[in-house]
Design a protein around this motif. Structure first.
Motif, mmCIF file in Angstrom:
data_model
loop_
_atom_site.group_PDB
_atom_site.id
_atom_site.type_symbol
_atom_site.label_atom_id
_atom_site.label_comp_id
_atom_site.label_asym_id
_atom_site.label_seq_id
_atom_site.Cartn_x
_atom_site.Cartn_y
_atom_site.Cartn_z
ATOM 1 N N ALA A 193 29.590 28.889 -75.778
ATOM 2 C CA ALA A 193 30.516 27.842 -76.154
ATOM 3 C C ALA A 193 29.851 26.734 -74.814
ATOM 4 C CB ALA A 193 32.012 27.842 -75.271
ATOM 5 N N ALA A 194 29.412 27.186 -73.357
ATOM 6 C CA ALA A 194 28.954 26.013 -72.691
ATOM 7 C C ALA A 194 27.169 25.959 -72.705
ATOM 8 C CB ALA A 194 28.481 26.955 -71.322
ATOM 9 N N VAL A 195 26.971 26.772 -73.361
ATOM 10 C CA VAL A 195 25.363 26.304 -73.942
ATOM 11 C C VAL A 195 25.675 25.254 -75.469
ATOM 12 C CG1 VAL A 195 23.347 27.224 -75.700
ATOM 13 C CG2 VAL A 195 24.059 28.193 -73.421
ATOM 14 N N SER B 54 22.588 21.224 -86.631
ATOM 15 C CA SER B 54 24.213 21.155 -86.815
ATOM 16 C C SER B 54 23.434 20.926 -88.195
ATOM 17 C CB SER B 54 24.274 20.094 -86.850
ATOM 18 O OG SER B 54 24.023 19.157 -85.285
ATOM 19 N N MET B 55 23.168 20.207 -89.050
ATOM 20 C CA MET B 55 22.774 21.286 -90.915
ATOM 21 C C MET B 55 22.992 21.717 -91.289
ATOM 22 S SD MET B 55 23.878 18.017 -91.739
ATOM 23 C CE MET B 55 22.427 18.481 -94.443
ATOM 24 N N VAL B 56 21.999 22.528 -90.380
ATOM 25 C CA VAL B 56 22.317 24.329 -91.188
ATOM 26 C C VAL B 56 23.511 24.912 -91.096
ATOM 27 C CG1 VAL B 56 21.384 26.722 -90.327
ATOM 28 C CG2 VAL B 56 19.570 24.702 -90.332
ATOM 29 N N SER B 57 24.459 24.648 -90.223
ATOM 30 C CA SER B 57 25.464 25.215 -89.375
ATOM 31 C C SER B 57 26.436 24.665 -90.957
ATOM 32 C CB SER B 57 26.373 25.200 -88.586
ATOM 33 O OG SER B 57 25.108 25.658 -86.964
ATOM 34 N N ILE B 58 26.618 23.760 -90.964
ATOM 35 C CA ILE B 58 27.577 22.850 -91.677
ATOM 36 C C ILE B 58 26.819 23.575 -93.303
ATOM 37 C CG2 ILE B 58 28.014 20.966 -93.310
ATOM 38 C CD1 ILE B 58 26.896 19.669 -90.483
ATOM 39 N N PHE C 188 20.793 35.598 -91.406
ATOM 40 C CA PHE C 188 19.641 34.563 -92.226
ATOM 41 C C PHE C 188 20.031 33.377 -91.873
ATOM 42 C CE2 PHE C 188 18.322 31.675 -95.494
ATOM 43 C CZ PHE C 188 16.910 31.711 -95.507
ATOM 44 N N ALA C 189 21.498 32.958 -91.945
ATOM 45 C CA ALA C 189 22.054 31.098 -91.200
ATOM 46 C C ALA C 189 21.529 31.261 -89.642
ATOM 47 C CB ALA C 189 23.649 31.289 -91.445
ATOM 48 N N GLY C 190 21.654 32.250 -89.543
ATOM 49 C CA GLY C 190 21.388 32.710 -87.468
ATOM 50 C C GLY C 190 19.979 32.642 -87.207
ATOM 51 N N LEU C 191 19.224 32.946 -88.031
ATOM 52 C CA LEU C 191 18.177 32.648 -87.902
ATOM 53 C C LEU C 191 17.096 31.518 -88.142
ATOM 54 C CD1 LEU C 191 16.843 36.531 -88.851
ATOM 55 C CD2 LEU C 191 16.918 35.660 -86.849
ATOM 56 N N THR C 192 17.447 31.007 -89.744
ATOM 57 C CA THR C 192 17.168 29.439 -89.733
ATOM 58 C C THR C 192 17.665 28.474 -88.639
ATOM 59 O OG1 THR C 192 17.766 30.483 -92.342
ATOM 60 C CG2 THR C 192 17.460 27.902 -91.915
ATOM 61 N N ALA C 193 18.994 28.273 -88.199
ATOM 62 C CA ALA C 193 19.129 27.791 -87.008
ATOM 63 C C ALA C 193 18.719 28.262 -85.482
ATOM 64 C CB ALA C 193 21.240 28.353 -86.714
ATOM 65 N N ILE C 194 17.925 29.150 -85.078
ATOM 66 C CA ILE C 194 16.916 29.621 -84.391
ATOM 67 C C ILE C 194 16.243 28.666 -84.156
ATOM 68 C CG2 ILE C 194 16.006 31.422 -83.402
ATOM 69 C CD1 ILE C 194 18.367 32.951 -83.465
ATOM 70 N N TYR C 195 15.047 28.616 -86.143
ATOM 71 C CA TYR C 195 13.792 28.251 -86.430
ATOM 72 C C TYR C 195 13.912 26.475 -85.861
ATOM 73 C CZ TYR C 195 9.751 26.015 -88.159
ATOM 74 O OH TYR C 195 8.489 25.536 -89.383
ATOM 75 N N ALA C 196 15.472 25.985 -86.472
ATOM 76 C CA ALA C 196 15.568 24.491 -86.332
ATOM 77 C C ALA C 196 15.444 24.470 -85.040
ATOM 78 C CB ALA C 196 17.328 24.742 -87.710
ATOM 79 N N GLY C 197 16.327 25.413 -84.309
ATOM 80 C CA GLY C 197 16.247 24.560 -82.931
ATOM 81 C C GLY C 197 15.604 24.290 -82.146
ATOM 82 N N GLY C 198 14.313 24.672 -82.695
ATOM 83 C CA GLY C 198 12.671 24.003 -82.661
ATOM 84 C C GLY C 198 12.368 22.494 -82.644
ATOM 85 N N ILE C 199 13.185 22.472 -84.170
ATOM 86 C CA ILE C 199 12.877 21.109 -84.068
ATOM 87 C C ILE C 199 13.883 19.837 -83.906
ATOM 88 C CG2 ILE C 199 12.957 19.449 -86.496
ATOM 89 C CD1 ILE C 199 12.573 21.917 -88.246
ATOM 90 N N PHE D 185 25.084 27.466 -84.640
ATOM 91 C CA PHE D 185 25.337 26.769 -84.155
ATOM 92 C C PHE D 185 24.584 27.196 -82.387
ATOM 93 C CE2 PHE D 185 26.406 23.229 -81.557
ATOM 94 C CZ PHE D 185 25.824 21.863 -82.179
ATOM 95 N N PRO D 186 24.864 27.652 -82.006
ATOM 96 C CA PRO D 186 24.703 28.381 -80.684
ATOM 97 C C PRO D 186 23.285 28.974 -80.142
ATOM 98 C CG PRO D 186 27.772 29.349 -81.215
ATOM 99 C CD PRO D 186 26.817 28.585 -82.691
ATOM 100 N N PHE D 187 23.592 29.622 -81.417
ATOM 101 C CA PHE D 187 21.981 29.985 -81.092
ATOM 102 C C PHE D 187 20.779 29.292 -81.343
ATOM 103 C CE2 PHE D 187 24.627 34.147 -82.216
ATOM 104 C CZ PHE D 187 24.597 34.435 -80.904
ATOM 105 N N GLY D 188 20.933 28.334 -82.519
ATOM 106 C CA GLY D 188 20.315 27.505 -82.366
ATOM 107 C C GLY D 188 19.981 26.386 -80.985
ATOM 108 N N ALA D 189 21.629 26.293 -80.685
ATOM 109 C CA ALA D 189 21.416 25.258 -79.370
ATOM 110 C C ALA D 189 21.061 25.921 -78.201
ATOM 111 C CB ALA D 189 22.447 25.243 -79.274
ATOM 112 N N PHE D 190 20.629 27.203 -78.010
ATOM 113 C CA PHE D 190 20.098 27.966 -76.973
ATOM 114 C C PHE D 190 18.289 27.647 -77.204
ATOM 115 C CE2 PHE D 190 23.165 31.312 -76.454
ATOM 116 C CZ PHE D 190 22.918 31.473 -75.313
#
Length: 315
Positions: free
Chosen positions: A293-295, A128-132, A111-122, A161-166
């Motif tokens: 890590a690189a992304v 970062s907030m989702v990760s924290i 759930f956290a990973g999917l939320t971060a992916i959605y947040a990546g578009g924002i 964080f990495p998946f949101g960063a992608f």
């Protein structure tokens, strides 16, 4: 801060005796050169390496196509990867525990990973907030379960964080597609070049306590390859050669550190691979650790130093 968290957590628990014994035999065999912190050259091409090549030839085009398509296709593939990564981390930490705890952790991480992916578009700040928040919640859950809370806390950041960063990096602009392709080439090439250099020339081990196979020779070979890839990218973008050389070397080192961090956790929990989902590579995280890590580094760089990213892309 993250190194402090990891260090504290490593002191928190020890491996089961059977796992520790097996791991010590693997990492420190009595008569092995690795026991002395040295790896001898081995020029034979293993069946495992052939599996690695085949898996890469299958997976790389899928990743490239997803980046080109972007949008829903890219997000769906990223989401699938995030769920698999979440379950791998949950099952690693929950090894030997009652199943309902492991499954609940798998659900929370996913759930956290999917939320971060959605947040990546924002934006990356939202990621970062989702990760924290995820790290805090899962840390408290780990305390409640009495199950390695600091490892769970680190894992929450690791699978968000990495998946949101992608997604963040892909959706910035059309030009960032090239940056993602360059990162793929640098990271995957670093891994392959490092493997071949280490096999061919051996030498002192890079981190004998955490990774029994990685050598300084391999690490240097990976960095040399990355520099060549950076030079090629500079030529394609008609931008600064010096900037691309530094950027490619930096990403190569970051990717190798990401690999070593994951190896440290695998040793802590007494496993060789995160899973066996990819032939020759083990788990998805075994393949994506350096890329994640690189992304993440590239996304942070773009957030704080957008002009440097634009210069690298020739804008």
């Amino acid at each position: 801060m993250s190194s402090k968290i990891v260090t504290d957590d490593l002191a928190e628990s020890s491996l089961p005796k059977s796992s520790k014994a097996n791991l010590e035999n693997e990492l420190n065999p009595t008569s092995s050169p690795a026991a002395e912190g040295v790896s001898h050259p081995n020029t034979s091409v293993s069946a495992n390496f052939i599996k690695r090549i085949v898996a890469t030839l299958v997976l790389a085009p899928v990743c490239v196509l997803a980046v080109v398509q972007g949008g829903v296709v890219f997000k769906v593939l990223t989401a699938i990867c995030a769920i698999i990564a979440a379950c791998e981390w949950a099952f690693m930490v929950g090894k030997g525990q009652v199943k309902w705890k492991t499954y609940s952790l798998c659900g929370m991480f996913s759930f956290a990973g999917l939320t971060a992916i959605y947040a990546g578009g924002i934006g990356l700040a939202v990621v970062s907030m989702v990760s924290i928040v995820s790290a805090i919640v899962i840390y408290l859950l780990g305390r409640l379960y009495k199950l390695h809370p600091l490892s769970l806390m680190f894992g929450a950041v690791y699978v968000t964080f990495p998946f949101g960063a992608f997604v963040y990096l892909r959706e910035l602009s059309t030009n960032t597609q090239f940056m993602m392709f360059a990162i793929f080439a640098i990271v995957w090439g670093t891994d392959t070049a490092g493997y071949l250099a280490g096999k061919a020339y051996g030498g002192p081990l890079l981190a004998p306590k955490n990774s029994p196979n990685k050598t300084w020779t391999g690490a240097i070979g990976g960095v040399i390859y990355a520099a060549l890839a950076g030079a090629a990218a500079a030529n394609l973008t008609q931008s600064s050669m010096i900037m691309w050389l530094f950027w490619a070397i930096f990403l190569s080192i970051a990717a190798q550190q990401g690999d070593l961090i994951e190896s440290m956790f695998k040793r802590k929990f007494g496993i060789k691979d995160m899973s066996n989902i990819i032939p020759g590579h083990g788990g998805l995280l075994d393949r994506l650790d350096g890329l994640m890590a690189a992304v993440s580094i590239a996304a942070i760089m773009n957030l704080f130093f957008p002009d440097i990213m634009l210069s690298l892309l020739g804008d």
